[in-house]
Design a protein around this motif. Sequence first.
Motif, PDB file in Angstrom:
ATOM      1  N   LYS A  44     -28.767 -16.648 -96.583  1.00  0.00           N
ATOM      2  CA  LYS A  44     -27.656 -17.097 -95.752  1.00  0.00           C
ATOM      3  C   LYS A  44     -26.508 -17.618 -96.615  1.00  0.00           C
ATOM      4  O   LYS A  44     -25.337 -17.315 -96.353  1.00  0.00           O
ATOM      5  CB  LYS A  44     -28.116 -18.183 -94.774  1.00  0.00           C
ATOM      6  N   PHE A  45     -26.836 -18.383 -97.643  1.00  0.00           N
ATOM      7  CA  PHE A  45     -25.812 -18.917 -98.548  1.00  0.00           C
ATOM      8  C   PHE A  45     -25.113 -17.773 -99.275  1.00  0.00           C
ATOM      9  O   PHE A  45     -23.882 -17.757 -99.390  1.00  0.00           O
ATOM     10  CB  PHE A  45     -26.440 -19.886 -99.553  1.00  0.00           C
ATOM     11  N   ARG A  46     -25.879 -16.806 -99.734  1.00  0.00           N
ATOM     12  CA  ARG A  46     -25.301 -15.672-100.453  1.00  0.00           C
ATOM     13  C   ARG A  46     -24.328 -14.897 -99.562  1.00  0.00           C
ATOM     14  O   ARG A  46     -23.231 -14.538 -99.982  1.00  0.00           O
ATOM     15  CB  ARG A  46     -26.402 -14.750-100.961  1.00  0.00           C
ATOM     16  N   GLN A  47     -24.732 -14.661 -98.319  1.00  0.00           N
ATOM     17  CA  GLN A  47     -23.871 -13.943 -97.384  1.00  0.00           C
ATOM     18  C   GLN A  47     -22.605 -14.737 -97.055  1.00  0.00           C
ATOM     19  O   GLN A  47     -21.519 -14.169 -96.943  1.00  0.00           O
ATOM     20  CB  GLN A  47     -24.634 -13.629 -96.093  1.00  0.00           C
ATOM     21  N   GLU A  48     -22.746 -16.044 -96.905  1.00  0.00           N
ATOM     22  CA  GLU A  48     -21.592 -16.881 -96.610  1.00  0.00           C
ATOM     23  C   GLU A  48     -20.590 -16.855 -97.757  1.00  0.00           C
ATOM     24  O   GLU A  48     -19.382 -16.723 -97.531  1.00  0.00           O
ATOM     25  CB  GLU A  48     -22.038 -18.317 -96.331  1.00  0.00           C
ATOM     26  N   ILE A  49     -21.082 -16.953 -98.973  1.00  0.00           N
ATOM     27  CA  ILE A  49     -20.201 -16.894-100.139  1.00  0.00           C
ATOM     28  C   ILE A  49     -19.527 -15.536-100.214  1.00  0.00           C
ATOM     29  O   ILE A  49     -18.325 -15.431-100.460  1.00  0.00           O
ATOM     30  CB  ILE A  49     -20.990 -17.170-101.439  1.00  0.00           C
ATOM     31  N   LYS A  50     -20.294 -14.504 -99.991  1.00  0.00           N
ATOM     32  CA  LYS A  50     -19.763 -13.143-100.068  1.00  0.00           C
ATOM     33  C   LYS A  50     -18.668 -12.908 -99.033  1.00  0.00           C
ATOM     34  O   LYS A  50     -17.636 -12.315 -99.340  1.00  0.00           O
ATOM     35  CB  LYS A  50     -20.899 -12.147 -99.864  1.00  0.00           C
ATOM     36  N   ASN A  51     -18.874 -13.377 -97.822  1.00  0.00           N
ATOM     37  CA  ASN A  51     -17.941 -13.094 -96.746  1.00  0.00           C
ATOM     38  C   ASN A  51     -16.760 -14.066 -96.664  1.00  0.00           C
ATOM     39  O   ASN A  51     -15.646 -13.653 -96.377  1.00  0.00           O
ATOM     40  CB  ASN A  51     -18.671 -13.075 -95.403  1.00  0.00           C
ATOM     41  N   LYS A  52     -16.982 -15.348 -96.912  1.00  0.00           N
ATOM     42  CA  LYS A  52     -15.926 -16.339 -96.725  1.00  0.00           C
ATOM     43  C   LYS A  52     -15.176 -16.711 -97.996  1.00  0.00           C
ATOM     44  O   LYS A  52     -13.952 -16.811 -97.986  1.00  0.00           O
ATOM     45  CB  LYS A  52     -16.511 -17.628 -96.142  1.00  0.00           C
ATOM     46  N   TYR A  53     -15.919 -16.954 -99.072  1.00  0.00           N
ATOM     47  CA  TYR A  53     -15.326 -17.640-100.215  1.00  0.00           C
ATOM     48  C   TYR A  53     -15.149 -16.790-101.466  1.00  0.00           C
ATOM     49  O   TYR A  53     -14.623 -17.272-102.461  1.00  0.00           O
ATOM     50  CB  TYR A  53     -16.175 -18.867-100.582  1.00  0.00           C
ATOM     51  N   ARG A  54     -15.569 -15.555-101.462  1.00  0.00           N
ATOM     52  CA  ARG A  54     -15.522 -14.733-102.665  1.00  0.00           C
ATOM     53  C   ARG A  54     -14.113 -14.614-103.234  1.00  0.00           C
ATOM     54  O   ARG A  54     -13.913 -14.636-104.440  1.00  0.00           O
ATOM     55  CB  ARG A  54     -16.087 -13.355-102.364  1.00  0.00           C
TER      56      ARG A  54
END
Length: 121
Positions: A68-78
Amino acid sequence: MPARANGFTICGQRITDVRIFDVILARPMVTKVVSKKYKKLISLVTELLISDDDTGDSYMLALTEMEKFRQEIKNKYRVFLEQKELNFMAKQLSVLKKQAKNQLLDVQNSMVISNTSSKNR
């Protein structure tokens, strides 16, 4: 970017939500938010991996939280984070993910062995 819970006032207008679209301005704030979430995730995952769980639920929860953290970083904060920060987090998470998978496999193997030995009796 959420403001304080009760907001603040500028020229008589109550402000509760501020959005920053400029990457240069947003980078320090996003870095701070992501590092807080990352530290919280690391402490949670470490606690879950240390726990003595015979069913493997804590290992599955740890893997789920990391994904979940990986997906959030990928989608929101990358866009806002630097490549160096992303690589650092990815390396640490991959080590923890590998350990969680190994421990989950050990638990599953021990459950299979105990089930087969109990059937043989």
